[in-house]
Write an enzyme that holds these catalytic residues in place. Structure first.
Site, PDB file in Angstrom:
ATOM      1  N   HIS A 115       0.818  -1.220   0.000  1.00  0.00           N
ATOM      2  CA  HIS A 115       0.000   0.000   0.000  1.00  0.00           C
ATOM      3  C   HIS A 115       0.850   1.268   0.000  1.00  0.00           C
ATOM      4  O   HIS A 115       0.375   2.318  -0.403  1.00  0.00           O
ATOM      5  CB  HIS A 115      -0.947  -0.015   1.213  1.00  0.00           C
ATOM      6  CG  HIS A 115      -0.248   0.124   2.528  1.00  0.00           C
ATOM      7  ND1 HIS A 115       0.295  -0.957   3.204  1.00  0.00           N
ATOM      8  CD2 HIS A 115       0.042   1.219   3.291  1.00  0.00           C
ATOM      9  CE1 HIS A 115       0.857  -0.536   4.326  1.00  0.00           C
ATOM     10  NE2 HIS A 115       0.728   0.777   4.401  1.00  0.00           N
ATOM     11  N   HIS A 179       4.560   9.118  12.986  1.00  0.00           N
ATOM     12  CA  HIS A 179       3.573   8.075  13.306  1.00  0.00           C
ATOM     13  C   HIS A 179       4.302   6.825  13.788  1.00  0.00           C
ATOM     14  O   HIS A 179       5.446   6.568  13.414  1.00  0.00           O
ATOM     15  CB  HIS A 179       2.625   7.777  12.160  1.00  0.00           C
ATOM     16  CG  HIS A 179       3.223   7.213  10.891  1.00  0.00           C
ATOM     17  ND1 HIS A 179       4.366   7.692  10.290  1.00  0.00           N
ATOM     18  CD2 HIS A 179       2.816   6.191  10.102  1.00  0.00           C
ATOM     19  CE1 HIS A 179       4.615   7.006   9.194  1.00  0.00           C
ATOM     20  NE2 HIS A 179       3.697   6.075   9.053  1.00  0.00           N
TER      21      HIS A 179
HETATM   22  O1  LIG Z   1       1.506  -5.843  11.294  1.00  0.00           O
HETATM   23  C1  LIG Z   1       1.344  -6.152  10.116  1.00  0.00           C
HETATM   24  O2  LIG Z   1       1.260  -7.310   9.752  1.00  0.00           O
HETATM   25  C2  LIG Z   1       1.231  -5.068   9.058  1.00  0.00           C
HETATM   26  C3  LIG Z   1       1.670  -3.721   9.561  1.00  0.00           C
HETATM   27  C4  LIG Z   1       1.604  -2.650   8.507  1.00  0.00           C
HETATM   28  O3  LIG Z   1       1.733  -2.908   7.328  1.00  0.00           O
HETATM   29  C5  LIG Z   1       1.414  -1.287   8.957  1.00  0.00           C
HETATM   30  C6  LIG Z   1       1.436  -0.261   8.078  1.00  0.00           C
HETATM   31  C7  LIG Z   1       1.302   1.091   8.492  1.00  0.00           C
HETATM   32  C8  LIG Z   1       1.564   2.115   7.644  1.00  0.00           C
HETATM   33  O4  LIG Z   1       1.821   1.943   6.365  1.00  0.00           O
HETATM   34  C9  LIG Z   1       1.677   3.511   8.033  1.00  0.00           C
HETATM   35  O5  LIG Z   1       1.020   3.934   8.990  1.00  0.00           O
HETATM   36  O6  LIG Z   1       2.446   4.229   7.368  1.00  0.00           O
HETATM   37 FE   LIG Z   2       3.547   3.196   5.912  1.00  0.00          FE
END
Ligand SMILES: O=C(O)CCC(=O)/C=C/C=C(\O)C(=O)O
Ligand SMILES: [Fe+2]
Length: 314
Positions: A115, A179
């Site tokens: 993502h 964050h």
């Molecule tokens: O814990 C997991 O398996 C997935 C964690 C994860 O992909 C978190 C993503 C968070 C962000 O992309 C963000 O806040 O930038």
């Molecule tokens: Fe991220």
């Protein structure tokens, strides 16, 4: 050749744990502005700097950055899955140009992205196949992380090489600002998690759903004030944005990994994508930030920012 820049935070919680309607309306207006900016610029190529969250890059070999000549999205957190419309010829030209400028660039002929790359393409262009793109992974999650002058050097080399392409090039940075969402950490991880982070076992649908639920719950807890994560830091976020706006990019070389993590949380290092993008734009000449939006959004666990920038009119 002409250039422009968009910096855009991402969050896997967008649409899943949204803030109050009036907050959402302000963010939507800022994103609409960035969309209009991009539409007016009409890029022929997007150089997209994005991070990864252990979907494409693992500790078996973890490069500090990597340019893709082909890329495939995994479709995490409901983001679009499938091939990105990578401009392979431009990617190869940029890779050579960056290497020629003395940067030890890793190249991937089939990068797996998540993502962090897909969301900005969906938000600004409506999908992952709408515009030719050169994806450049910038590690902002997996420690150890190197000094920031190397990220600026990468961005500068990409910008100089892009300037020779004879195309309208949009530099796009995805992530940040402050964050501290739950992203797995290798140090101290139980053996099963450590194996996954090192060897890159694709998660089963159940494991992926569990990880995504963990992030969603963290967003709910943070918004409710019962989470223990490092808080969003508007003071630091605005310092970061001031640095870009004032063109004081050399200051960034003094920023340390420890300072960034303490001020902005474990994922503040995603700001590296913005640093690379702004360095690319700066490499093509003086620039001005033409719009700047910032709002802390606990529901998304994000110091959420949108900026646009163009070369300064002479
Ligand atoms: O814990 C997991 O398996 C997935 C964690 C994860 O992909 C978190 C993503 C968070 C962000 O992309 C963000 O806040 O930038
Ligand atoms: Fe991220």
């Amino acid at each position: 050749m002409s250039t422009a820049l968009v910096g855009l935070s991402h969050s896997p919680l967008i649409g899943k744990n949204d803030p109050a309607p009036e907050v959402l309306a302000r963010i939507d207006a800022a994103i609409d502005g960035a969309r209009a900016f991009v539409r007016d610029f009409d890029p022929e190529l997007v150089v997209l700097y994005g991070p990864d969250h252990y979907n494409g890059f693992f500790y078996e070999e973890m490069p500090p950055f990597c340019l893709a000549t082909e890329a495939h999205a995994v479709g995490d957190f409901g983001s679009q899955a499938g091939p990105l419309s990578v401009d392979t010829a431009a990617a190869k030209t940029l890779a050579q140009g960056v290497l020629d400028r003395g940067i030890d660039l890793t190249v991937s002929a089939r990068m797996i992205v998540d993502h962090g790359f897909v969301q900005p393409l969906e938000v600004l262009f409506g999908g992952i196949d709408a515009v030719p793109v050169v994806p450049i992974f910038v590690n902002g999650v997996a420690t150890p992380l190197g000094p920031l002058h190397r990220i600026r050097a990468l961005g500068t080399a990409v910008g100089e090489a892009a300037a020779l392409l004879d195309k309208r090039v949009l530099f796009l940075g995805s992530g940040g600002l402050s964050h501290d969402p739950p992203v797995p950490v290798l140090d101290g991880a139980p053996p099963r998690v450590a194996d996954a982070l090192i060897e890159g076992h694709p998660p089963t649908p159940e494991q992926r759903a569990k990880g995504e639920e963990r992030v969603l719950q963290a967003g709910r807890d943070y918004a409710a004030g019962v989470a223990t994560m490092i808080p969003i830091n508007p003071g630091w976020d605005n310092l970061v944005l001031d640095t870009f706006e004032n063109g004081n990019q050399a200051d960034i070389d003094d920023w340390t990994v420890e300072w960034m993590g303490a001020e902005g949380g474990g994922s503040a290092h995603e700001v590296r994508t913005w640093i690379a993008a702004y360095a690319s734009l700066a490499a093509t000449g003086p620039y001005e930030m033409t719009s700047r939006f910032y709002e802390p959004v606990p529901e998304w666990i994000a110091g959420f920012a949108v900026t646009t920038a163009t070369p300064r009119a002479i």
